[in-house]
Motif scaffolding. Structure first.
Motif, PDB file in Angstrom:
ATOM      1  N   GLY A 123      10.728  27.239 -21.047  1.00  0.00           N
ATOM      2  CA  GLY A 123      11.826  27.143 -22.007  1.00  0.00           C
ATOM      3  C   GLY A 123      13.143  27.497 -21.351  1.00  0.00           C
ATOM      4  N   THR A 124      14.163  27.716 -22.184  1.00  0.00           N
ATOM      5  CA  THR A 124      15.503  28.048 -21.717  1.00  0.00           C
ATOM      6  C   THR A 124      16.002  29.278 -22.469  1.00  0.00           C
ATOM      7  N   LYS A 126      18.477  29.617 -28.182  1.00  0.00           N
ATOM      8  CA  LYS A 126      17.742  30.318 -29.235  1.00  0.00           C
ATOM      9  C   LYS A 126      16.753  29.424 -29.980  1.00  0.00           C
ATOM     10  N   LYS A 127      16.889  28.122 -29.860  1.00  0.00           N
ATOM     11  CA  LYS A 127      15.898  27.228 -30.459  1.00  0.00           C
ATOM     12  C   LYS A 127      15.878  25.920 -29.690  1.00  0.00           C
ATOM     13  N   SER A 128      14.789  25.175 -29.860  1.00  0.00           N
ATOM     14  CA  SER A 128      14.634  23.899 -29.168  1.00  0.00           C
ATOM     15  C   SER A 128      13.632  23.036 -29.922  1.00  0.00           C
ATOM     16  N   LEU A 148       5.402  25.414 -25.205  1.00  0.00           N
ATOM     17  CA  LEU A 148       4.521  26.036 -24.214  1.00  0.00           C
ATOM     18  C   LEU A 148       4.707  27.546 -24.151  1.00  0.00           C
ATOM     19  N   THR A 149       5.910  28.021 -24.475  1.00  0.00           N
ATOM     20  CA  THR A 149       6.126  29.468 -24.459  1.00  0.00           C
ATOM     21  C   THR A 149       5.142  30.156 -25.388  1.00  0.00           C
ATOM     22  N   ARG A 150       5.010  29.646 -26.608  1.00  0.00           N
ATOM     23  CA  ARG A 150       4.092  30.258 -27.582  1.00  0.00           C
ATOM     24  C   ARG A 150       2.631  30.075 -27.174  1.00  0.00           C
ATOM     25  N   LEU A 151       2.348  29.046 -26.392  1.00  0.00           N
ATOM     26  CA  LEU A 151       0.979  28.855 -25.911  1.00  0.00           C
ATOM     27  C   LEU A 151       0.594  29.981 -24.951  1.00  0.00           C
ATOM     28  N   LYS A 190       7.986  35.800 -14.955  1.00  0.00           N
ATOM     29  CA  LYS A 190       9.355  36.080 -15.408  1.00  0.00           C
ATOM     30  C   LYS A 190       9.422  35.839 -16.900  1.00  0.00           C
ATOM     31  N   LEU A 191      10.223  36.650 -17.593  1.00  0.00           N
ATOM     32  CA  LEU A 191      10.376  36.513 -19.045  1.00  0.00           C
ATOM     33  C   LEU A 191      11.852  36.554 -19.421  1.00  0.00           C
ATOM     34  N   THR A 192      12.222  35.708 -20.377  1.00  0.00           N
ATOM     35  CA  THR A 192      13.515  35.817 -21.043  1.00  0.00           C
ATOM     36  C   THR A 192      13.244  36.336 -22.441  1.00  0.00           C
TER      37      THR A 192
END
Length: 459
Positions: free
Chosen positions: A178-179, A182-184, A190-193, A206-208
Motif C-alpha cells: 500500500g501507500t 489514508k484510503k485506496s 493485500l495489507t489486510r491480508l 516495514k510498516l506504515t
C-alpha cells in the motif's frame, strides 16, 4: 530429523556471527508465553535489513527449510514456535523508526520497533501510537497477530492502524502492499491480508502506521459494581448512547482479589470493577464523565475513584497491564493457561455468566478480565504444572469457553490469534472459508516453508 547443515552453512556465509546455533538462543526462540511444548529451531538469524531477510528466505526456500519470524516472544498461542524446526528470523535488530510525518499523522517503522519505543520517539510531536496490547510487543509481531488491547474501543486495532506494509514472500520477493494515503480503491487489499496472517504468508519488514494526536484532557477512573452483569450492562448502554470511551476494562471479583495482593500500595474493593478512561477536550471529558456516571448509577455502580494526573493514571494502567502477575498472586507457584474469546457485545453478559459457571464446574481458579467495549474477555486459568489432572481440567475449561463463544455468535480469539493453539476450532468457526484460507496459503507459499503448522489446513 532433517539435515539442515547446508542451509546453516550458506546462512553463516551471509550473516557471520548473526546466525546462532547456540542452545540458549535456540531455546529462547523455541517458546512464547503460551502453554505449548517447546520446539527448537535449527538456528536463529538476526538480520539488519530487508535485503538480508530476502536473502535468508531465498536460501531457505531453495532448501525447503522452514522460516519462522520472531518479534519479542510475547504471543500466547504458540505462534513463533518452530514446530518443524528451521530458521527463526529474529527482527530485533531491525528496530529503527524510519520516518514520522506529523502533518499526515503517520509513521514508517521497521518491524522490531516496540510500541513504547515508538511512543518515546513521538513524545515531542504531540502524537501517539494507540494500539496497546499490554506487553511491550514489536510492531511487526503486533501486525502479524492483528493485536489490539485496551484502546481498541476508540482507536481500533492493528487492522485499522496499519496503512501499508513491506513484506518478504516465500521465495524472497519483496513487495509493498500500500501507500501512505489514508484510503485506496486500487486492487485487492493485500495489507489486510497480511495483517493477522501470523507469518504464514510473508515476513513483515516495514510498516506504515496511523498516529493520533494526544488529547487535551485525559481522565481515568475505576468504578465498582454489584455484579459482572451490571458492569457489562453499563458498558452496553454507554456504547449504545454514543459515548466515545477510550478504554473500558472489566475485572471480575476474583481478578480484583489478585490485584489487591499484587498491588499493596493500591486499595481495591474485591468486587467487579470497570477501569475507564476518557479522552477529549476539557469540556468534552467532563460531559463524557457525567453521562457515564448517570448510566452506571442506573446499574448500581458504587464508588468512583478518579485518576486525573499522569502519574496516577500510569499506576492504574500499569496495574491493569500486570494482571497476569496479579492472577498468579492468587495461587503462588502455579502456572497460568491464558485464553481469550470475543462475542457480540449484546451476548457478552450471558457468555461471561456461562463461562463463570464452567469455571466453577472445573473446580479451578480463573480470574477474568475483558476489553468489554469490544465484547472480548480473557481467562487466566491457574494450574499446578505438576498436576496432570489440573492440566486436563484446565484444557477442558478452555475448550468449554471457546465453545460458548461460538454458540453466542462469536470467535474463539478476539486478540491472541490462532497459532497452533486454536487451529482445532477454525473449521467450526469459518466453515468452507477455512479451506479458502488454505488455498491462499498454498498460492503464496506452495512449499509450505512460512511458519508451518499454524492457522490453516494442511500447513
Amino acid at each position: 530429523m532433517t539435515d539442515r547443515s547446508g542451509t546453516i552453512e550458506r546462512l553463516t556465509e551471509l550473516l557471520g556471527d548473526r546466525l546462532s546455533t547456540g542452545s540458549s538462543v535456540r531455546e529462547m526462540h523455541g517458546r512464547d508465553e503460551a502453554w505449548t511444548p517447546t520446539a527448537l529451531p535449527d538456528a536463529v538469524a538476526f538480520p539488519e535489513s530487508t535485503e538480508e531477510v530476502s536473502r535468508i528466505v531465498a536460501i531457505c526456500a531453495a532448501d525447503g527449510c522452514p522460516v519462522i519470524p520472531f518479534g519479542i516472544g510475547t504471543s500466547l498461542e504458540g505462534h513463533v514456535i518452530p514446530v518443524r524446526g528451521g530458521i527463526s528470523i529474529d527482527t530485533s535488530r531491525m528496530n529503527k523508526v524510519l520516518e514520522i510525518h506529523d502533518a499526515d499523522l503517520d509513521a514508517v517503522v521497521q518491524p522490531g520497533v516496540t510500541r513504547s519505543q515508538l511512543n518515546d520517539e513521538l513524545r515531542a510531536s504531540g502524537l501517539m501510537f494507540t494500539v496497546d496490547p499490554g506487553a511491550d510487543a514489536t510492531l511487526g509481531g503486533m501486525a502479524a497477530t492483528r493485536a489490539s488491547g485496551t484502546n481498541a474501543v476508540r482507536y481500533g486495532t492493528m487492522r485499522e492502524t496499519v496503512l501499508a506494509l513491506e513484506v518478504v514472500l516465500a521465495d524472497g520477493t519483496v513487495i509493498e502492499t500500500g501507500t501512505r494515503a489514508k484510503k485506496s480503491s486500487a486492487g485487492y487489499d493485500l495489507t489486510r491480508l497480511f495483517v493477522g496472517s501470523e507469518g504464514t504468508l510473508g515476513i513483515i519488514t516495514k510498516l506504515t502506521v496511523r498516529l493520533h494526536g494526544v488529547p487535551e484532557r485525559i481522565s481515568a477512573a475505576t468504578a465498582t459494581f454489584p455484579t459482572v452483569a451490571a458492569a457489562v450492562d453499563t458498558v452496553i448502554l454507554a456504547i449504545q448512547s454514543g459515548l466515545p470511551m477510550a478504554r473500558i476494562e472489566l475485572l471480575d471479583e476474583v481478578m480484583m482479589q489478585g490485584m489487591t495482593l499484587a498491588n499493596p500500595d493500591m486499595s481495591f474493593p474485591e468486587v467487579p470493577h470497570l477501569f475507564l478512561e476518557f479522552h477529549g477536550t476539557e469540556t468534552g471529558v467532563e460531559e463524557q464523565v457525567a453521562a457515564f456516571r448517570e448510566i452506571a448509577e442506573e446499574f448500581g455502580a458504587g464508588d468512583f475513584a478518579w485518576a486525573t494526573n499522569t502519574e496516577d493514571r500510569n499506576r492504574l494502567w500499569q496495574a491493569r497491564h500486570n494482571a497476569y502477575y496479579a492472577c498468579k498472586a492468587l495461587r503462588p507457584g502455579t502456572a497460568a493457561m491464558v485464553t481469550d474469546v470475543c462475542v457480540p457485545i449484546s451476548a457478552l453478559a450471558d457468555c461471561i455468566a456461562a463461562s463463570k459457571t464452567a469455571i466453577e464446574d472445573a473446580g479451578l481458579i480463573a480470574p477474568l478480565v475483558g476489553h468489554v467495549g469490544d465484547g472480548n474477555f480473557h481467562l487466566s486459568i491457574l494450574i499446578d504444572p505438576d498436576a496432570p489432572d489440573e492440566l486436563r481440567r484446565a484444557q477442558g475449561l478452555a475448550h468449554a469457553v471457546n465453545r460458548l463463544a461460538l454458540e453466542h455468535g462469536g470467535t474463539v480469539t478476539g486478540e491472541h490469534g490462532v497459532g497452533s493453539g486454536k487451529m482445532k476450532y477454525m473449521e467450526e468457526e469459518h466453515g468452507p472459508a477455512w479451506a479458502v484460507m488454505g488455498s491462499i496459503k498454498r498460492a503464496l507459499d506452495p512449499h509450505g516453508i512460512l511458519n508451518p503448522g499454524k492457522i490453516v489446513p494442511g500447513n
